[in-house]
Each structure stands twice: as structure tokens, then as C-alpha cells.
Motif scaffolding. Structure first.
Motif, mmCIF file in Angstrom:
data_model
loop_
_atom_site.group_PDB
_atom_site.id
_atom_site.type_symbol
_atom_site.label_atom_id
_atom_site.label_comp_id
_atom_site.label_asym_id
_atom_site.label_seq_id
_atom_site.Cartn_x
_atom_site.Cartn_y
_atom_site.Cartn_z
ATOM 1 N N THR A 93 15.304 -3.996 8.183
ATOM 2 C CA THR A 93 14.535 -4.311 9.387
ATOM 3 C C THR A 93 13.215 -3.565 9.454
ATOM 4 O OG1 THR A 93 15.624 -2.589 10.663
ATOM 5 C CG2 THR A 93 16.636 -4.743 10.688
ATOM 6 N N ILE A 94 13.029 -2.552 8.620
ATOM 7 C CA ILE A 94 11.804 -1.754 8.633
ATOM 8 C C ILE A 94 10.988 -2.072 7.387
ATOM 9 C CG2 ILE A 94 10.874 0.583 8.566
ATOM 10 C CD1 ILE A 94 13.404 1.465 10.067
ATOM 11 N N HIS A 95 9.698 -2.346 7.592
ATOM 12 C CA HIS A 95 8.777 -2.604 6.483
ATOM 13 C C HIS A 95 7.545 -1.727 6.671
ATOM 14 C CE1 HIS A 95 11.152 -5.976 5.126
ATOM 15 N NE2 HIS A 95 11.216 -6.376 6.391
ATOM 16 N N ILE A 96 7.273 -0.882 5.684
ATOM 17 C CA ILE A 96 6.163 0.057 5.762
ATOM 18 C C ILE A 96 5.094 -0.344 4.756
ATOM 19 C CG2 ILE A 96 5.469 2.447 5.382
ATOM 20 C CD1 ILE A 96 8.240 3.285 6.227
ATOM 21 N N GLU A 97 3.845 -0.358 5.213
ATOM 22 C CA GLU A 97 2.696 -0.541 4.328
ATOM 23 C C GLU A 97 1.897 0.753 4.354
ATOM 24 O OE1 GLU A 97 0.316 -3.991 5.128
ATOM 25 O OE2 GLU A 97 2.093 -5.162 5.668
ATOM 26 N N SER A 98 1.550 1.239 3.178
ATOM 27 C CA SER A 98 0.777 2.482 3.098
ATOM 28 C C SER A 98 -0.274 2.346 2.013
ATOM 29 C CB SER A 98 1.703 3.665 2.800
ATOM 30 O OG SER A 98 2.328 3.482 1.546
ATOM 31 N N LYS A 99 -1.213 3.293 2.020
ATOM 32 C CA LYS A 99 -2.236 3.313 0.973
ATOM 33 C C LYS A 99 -2.557 4.763 0.640
ATOM 34 C CE LYS A 99 -6.211 3.096 4.076
ATOM 35 N NZ LYS A 99 -7.411 2.389 4.456
ATOM 36 N N MET A 100 -3.076 4.968 -0.531
ATOM 37 C CA MET A 100 -3.482 6.302 -0.968
ATOM 38 C C MET A 100 -4.966 6.483 -0.657
ATOM 39 S SD MET A 100 -0.824 7.815 -2.091
ATOM 40 C CE MET A 100 -1.402 9.232 -2.969
ATOM 41 N N VAL A 101 -5.301 7.620 -0.079
ATOM 42 C CA VAL A 101 -6.676 7.940 0.279
ATOM 43 C C VAL A 101 -7.031 9.247 -0.410
ATOM 44 C CG1 VAL A 101 -8.195 8.543 2.188
ATOM 45 C CG2 VAL A 101 -6.470 6.790 2.502
ATOM 46 N N GLU A 102 -8.230 9.287 -0.994
ATOM 47 C CA GLU A 102 -8.684 10.519 -1.630
ATOM 48 C C GLU A 102 -9.527 11.308 -0.635
ATOM 49 O OE1 GLU A 102 -11.063 12.030 -5.588
ATOM 50 O OE2 GLU A 102 -10.145 10.045 -5.559
#
Length: 184
Positions: free
Chosen positions: A81-90
Motif C-alpha cells: 500500500t506504500i509507494h515511495i519515490e526518491s532521488k539522489m541530490v548532490e
């Protein structure tokens, strides 16, 4: 002859079962009835302390949440039921940081098992007692939990570095302004 015996044995068991069921019904027939005046008593409705109604992010007074987008809640959820979107930031100092982009929670398929809350290493999510979720379409049960605008991680890092530099400069200035106690 044995078929007649089996017939009466089965009939006797059926009557005993019927009487047990009627006993339960009879007890309910004479107990006092309780009428809840919901939704009129919504403000003082007694809700158990272990009740789980809706998953939510925990925000501090500055609008920051503790989620680091590690994905442990997503992995521990048995229904997905949980969907996470993430990104890497420098960051400007060359370090990389994982940043949460979107945290979606599907209330319609949640079993309220609380495994996601238990798995969270930073206590960033919790269940609330909010329980009114009647909607006409299931798509409205999918909620984005990180609803506050996200802080820019690079700007936050630069602000933290500037605050550290200002604090160091203020401490050095305060130290320089003190009279020299060694000459006395």
C-alpha cells in the motif's frame, strides 16, 4: 437398522445445536440496547487508544518531516500500500543525499497492521484515530502523505552552513570582546 439410528443421532445433534444457537439469541434479546448517536456525538466518541485509522507523516513546528526515504516501510508492508519515490541530490560539499519526492499511501488496500510504523527507523509515520473515509471512487483513497512543500536540500544545507559560520563568528567576537583576565 443402523441407518435409523444414524438418522435419530443426527437429528438429536441438530436439535442440540439449534438450542445452543437459540440460547445466544435469547441472551441478546433480553440485554439492554445501546444506541450511539453518530455522527452527532463525533466530538466525544470514545475511541480505543490502539485504534488505527489513517497513516500520516509526523511534521515538526517548522514543517519538516523525519522521513529519509529509506523504503523500509514500503518493504515491510504486506499489501504494497506504500509507494515511495526518491532521488539522489548532490550537496555543494560533494556528498550525496537521498531525498523524498513522493510518499503515496493506498488507504483502500491497507490492513492497518502497523508494520510500516514499526519498521520506520526515524518514527516519521504514525496511525491516527481519523476513521471517516467514505468516498465514491477508490482512487480518492490513494493519498500523498508528504503534502507540505519540500524544502530544497541544497538550500537547507547552505543555510545550515551559514548558521554554523555565523555562530562561530559570534563566538569569536564574544571571546575577543572579553577583557583579558591573564594580565590581572
Amino acid at each position: 437398522m443402523s441407518s435409523v439410528k444414524e438418522y435419530f443421532t443426527g437429528l438429536g445433534k441438530g436439535v442440540v445445536s439449534l438450542l445452543k444457537g437459540m440460547e445466544v439469541t435469547g441472551k441478546e434479546f433480553v440485554t439492554k440496547k445501546v444506541t450511539e448517536e453518530y455522527p452527532d456525538n463525533r466530538d466525544n466518541l470514545p475511541i480505543g487508544e490502539r485504534f488505527r485509522g489513517t497513516l500520516e507523516f509526523i511534521y515538526d513546528e517548522n514543517g519538516n518531516h523525519k522521513c529519509i526515504a529509506c523504503g523500509l516501510c514500503q518493504m515491510s508492508c504486506p499489501n504494497g500500500t506504500i509507494h515511495i519515490e526518491s532521488k539522489m541530490v548532490e550537496l555543494p560539499d560533494g556528498k550525496k543525499k537521498k531525498v523524498l519526492v513522493k510518499y503515496n499511501y493506498d488507504l483502500g488496500s491497507c490492513t492497518f497492521c502497523q508494520m510500516c510504523v514499526t519498521a520506520c527507523p526515524h518514527s516519521a509515520i504514525r496511525f491516527t484515530n481519523k476513521f471517516e473515509h467514505a468516498v465514491y471512487t477508490r482512487s480518492k483513497l490513494v493519498k500523498q502523505l508528504n503534502y507540505l512543500p519540500e524544502k530544497d536540500p541544497i538550500a537547507a544545507w547552505e543555510a545550515a552552513q551559514a548558521a554554523k559560520a555565523a555562530a562561530a563568528a559570534k563566538a569569536a567576537e564574544a571571546k575577543a570582546a572579553q577583557p583579558d583576565n591573564e594580565n590581572k
